[in-house]
Motif scaffolding. Sequence first.
Motif, PDB file in Angstrom:
ATOM      1  N   GLY A 220      35.048  -0.491  16.566  1.00  0.00           N
ATOM      2  CA  GLY A 220      35.837  -1.226  17.664  1.00  0.00           C
ATOM      3  C   GLY A 220      36.113  -0.902  18.861  1.00  0.00           C
ATOM      4  N   LEU A 221      35.316  -0.237  19.726  1.00  0.00           N
ATOM      5  CA  LEU A 221      35.640   0.284  21.007  1.00  0.00           C
ATOM      6  C   LEU A 221      35.774  -0.769  22.069  1.00  0.00           C
ATOM      7  CD1 LEU A 221      34.305   3.512  22.753  1.00  0.00           C
ATOM      8  CD2 LEU A 221      33.670   1.360  23.850  1.00  0.00           C
ATOM      9  N   ILE A 222      34.764  -1.647  22.142  1.00  0.00           N
ATOM     10  CA  ILE A 222      34.527  -2.899  23.248  1.00  0.00           C
ATOM     11  C   ILE A 222      36.008  -3.781  23.026  1.00  0.00           C
ATOM     12  CG2 ILE A 222      33.732  -4.984  23.758  1.00  0.00           C
ATOM     13  CD1 ILE A 222      32.650  -2.450  25.042  1.00  0.00           C
ATOM     14  N   GLU A 223      36.417  -3.727  21.686  1.00  0.00           N
ATOM     15  CA  GLU A 223      37.665  -4.724  21.194  1.00  0.00           C
ATOM     16  C   GLU A 223      38.829  -3.985  21.971  1.00  0.00           C
ATOM     17  OE1 GLU A 223      34.287  -5.975  18.772  1.00  0.00           O
ATOM     18  OE2 GLU A 223      35.224  -4.074  19.075  1.00  0.00           O
ATOM     19  N   ALA A 224      38.893  -2.764  21.709  1.00  0.00           N
ATOM     20  CA  ALA A 224      40.080  -2.082  22.314  1.00  0.00           C
ATOM     21  C   ALA A 224      39.793  -2.068  23.972  1.00  0.00           C
ATOM     22  CB  ALA A 224      39.831  -0.535  21.756  1.00  0.00           C
ATOM     23  N   TYR A 225      38.774  -1.932  24.232  1.00  0.00           N
ATOM     24  CA  TYR A 225      38.914  -1.762  25.992  1.00  0.00           C
ATOM     25  C   TYR A 225      39.236  -3.249  26.445  1.00  0.00           C
ATOM     26  CZ  TYR A 225      36.215   2.545  26.266  1.00  0.00           C
ATOM     27  OH  TYR A 225      35.904   4.002  26.546  1.00  0.00           O
ATOM     28  N   GLU A 226      38.859  -4.223  25.767  1.00  0.00           N
ATOM     29  CA  GLU A 226      39.336  -5.869  26.125  1.00  0.00           C
ATOM     30  C   GLU A 226      40.719  -5.854  25.954  1.00  0.00           C
ATOM     31  OE1 GLU A 226      36.565  -7.818  23.794  1.00  0.00           O
ATOM     32  OE2 GLU A 226      35.163  -8.381  25.530  1.00  0.00           O
ATOM     33  N   GLU A 227      41.257  -5.299  24.943  1.00  0.00           N
ATOM     34  CA  GLU A 227      42.719  -5.319  24.604  1.00  0.00           C
ATOM     35  C   GLU A 227      43.425  -4.678  25.813  1.00  0.00           C
ATOM     36  OE1 GLU A 227      46.148  -4.673  21.532  1.00  0.00           O
ATOM     37  OE2 GLU A 227      43.872  -4.331  20.587  1.00  0.00           O
ATOM     38  N   VAL A 228      42.972  -3.556  26.413  1.00  0.00           N
ATOM     39  CA  VAL A 228      43.985  -2.792  27.248  1.00  0.00           C
ATOM     40  C   VAL A 228      43.764  -3.475  28.405  1.00  0.00           C
ATOM     41  CG1 VAL A 228      43.799  -0.724  28.625  1.00  0.00           C
ATOM     42  CG2 VAL A 228      43.397  -0.574  26.300  1.00  0.00           C
ATOM     43  N   ALA A 229      42.343  -4.028  28.767  1.00  0.00           N
ATOM     44  CA  ALA A 229      42.279  -4.642  29.964  1.00  0.00           C
ATOM     45  C   ALA A 229      43.154  -6.228  30.145  1.00  0.00           C
ATOM     46  CB  ALA A 229      40.752  -5.184  30.195  1.00  0.00           C
ATOM     47  N   ASN A 230      43.210  -6.637  28.964  1.00  0.00           N
ATOM     48  CA  ASN A 230      43.925  -8.084  29.025  1.00  0.00           C
ATOM     49  C   ASN A 230      45.557  -7.855  28.992  1.00  0.00           C
ATOM     50  OD1 ASN A 230      41.732  -9.874  28.663  1.00  0.00           O
ATOM     51  ND2 ASN A 230      41.830  -9.594  26.353  1.00  0.00           N
ATOM     52  N   ARG A 231      46.060  -6.793  28.326  1.00  0.00           N
ATOM     53  CA  ARG A 231      47.442  -6.331  28.464  1.00  0.00           C
ATOM     54  C   ARG A 231      47.995  -5.804  29.965  1.00  0.00           C
ATOM     55  NH1 ARG A 231      49.633  -2.414  23.492  1.00  0.00           N
ATOM     56  NH2 ARG A 231      48.392  -3.290  21.858  1.00  0.00           N
ATOM     57  N   ILE A 232      47.156  -5.344  30.687  1.00  0.00           N
ATOM     58  CA  ILE A 232      47.604  -5.002  31.974  1.00  0.00           C
ATOM     59  C   ILE A 232      47.186  -5.956  33.033  1.00  0.00           C
ATOM     60  CG2 ILE A 232      47.369  -2.240  31.457  1.00  0.00           C
ATOM     61  CD1 ILE A 232      44.932  -2.322  33.190  1.00  0.00           C
ATOM     62  N   GLY A 233      46.447  -6.947  32.549  1.00  0.00           N
ATOM     63  CA  GLY A 233      46.399  -8.144  33.467  1.00  0.00           C
ATOM     64  C   GLY A 233      44.929  -8.270  34.117  1.00  0.00           C
ATOM     65  N   VAL A 234      44.049  -7.474  33.833  1.00  0.00           N
ATOM     66  CA  VAL A 234      42.490  -7.890  34.302  1.00  0.00           C
ATOM     67  C   VAL A 234      42.102  -8.968  33.731  1.00  0.00           C
ATOM     68  CG1 VAL A 234      40.200  -6.511  34.411  1.00  0.00           C
ATOM     69  CG2 VAL A 234      42.387  -5.156  34.008  1.00  0.00           C
ATOM     70  N   ASN A 235      41.491  -9.687  34.722  1.00  0.00           N
ATOM     71  CA  ASN A 235      41.017 -11.004  34.555  1.00  0.00           C
ATOM     72  C   ASN A 235      39.360 -10.712  34.219  1.00  0.00           C
ATOM     73  OD1 ASN A 235      40.290 -13.546  34.336  1.00  0.00           O
ATOM     74  ND2 ASN A 235      40.258 -14.123  36.390  1.00  0.00           N
ATOM     75  N   LEU A 236      38.941 -10.536  33.037  1.00  0.00           N
ATOM     76  CA  LEU A 236      37.493 -10.313  32.755  1.00  0.00           C
ATOM     77  C   LEU A 236      36.689 -11.400  32.881  1.00  0.00           C
ATOM     78  CD1 LEU A 236      38.049  -7.947  29.354  1.00  0.00           C
ATOM     79  CD2 LEU A 236      37.524  -7.472  32.037  1.00  0.00           C
ATOM     80  N   HIS A 237      35.576 -11.408  33.671  1.00  0.00           N
ATOM     81  CA  HIS A 237      35.054 -12.569  33.761  1.00  0.00           C
ATOM     82  C   HIS A 237      33.369 -12.040  33.845  1.00  0.00           C
ATOM     83  CE1 HIS A 237      36.335 -11.481  37.710  1.00  0.00           C
ATOM     84  NE2 HIS A 237      35.267 -11.874  38.051  1.00  0.00           N
TER      85      HIS A 237
END
Length: 237
Positions: A220-237
Amino acid sequence: MNKLAECYRGKAKTIYTTDDKNFVILKFRDDISILDGMYIKKIARKGMINNQFNYFIMNKLSQLGIPTQIEKLLSHNETLVKKLDMIPVELVLRNRAAGSIVKRLGIDNGTILDPPLLDLFFKNDSMHDPMINDSYCTTFGWVSKLNLVTMKKLTYQVNNILSKLFDNAGIILVDFKLEFGLYNNAIIIGDEFSPDVSRLWDKTTLKNMDKDILRKNLGGLIEAYEEVANRIGVNLH
């Protein structure tokens, strides 16, 4: 600005020259490595996440007066950055005990380190980035005393800023690595800040949300990275 030739290929990033000698393009690949590059695998979307995560962090630091090499986000996995004369010394700041320090000193994993510990390492994968101190830097001419003082000061400032950022997102900033370089003879932060070069734990569960997921084979590495990004406000696109 045009991308020209590949000039450096690391374990997870590639650097390209541009038609402006002062800038290079930093490309984040989908590669991830552990054991000083002895184990490398590709994970889809990793390059995109780390590129935009790094841009978000570095841009925030720049806005708060911390000098970084960040210039412009070019695409989902490329960023325009200042071309630095990199210093072969890595600074690792530890807010809690984890990883090598636990093995080296025999202290409990997760021990709060107050004040935080700051370690120096010589950047050399083939020698497994050996630990050094200020004397090594002076004797071997890796960095001047004045510039090393600046690097340490900036590392503590980064810790103060990012510890609050992650804490507000329900995440513990356990430790992180910074690299520095010279640009017009001034010390600025280079390389990257991402879950690849930091330890991040969920405040409630203490679960890993960083590259230790791969080291421990948790999944679940990518899912964790995405969760961290989303929590701190990174707008992944």
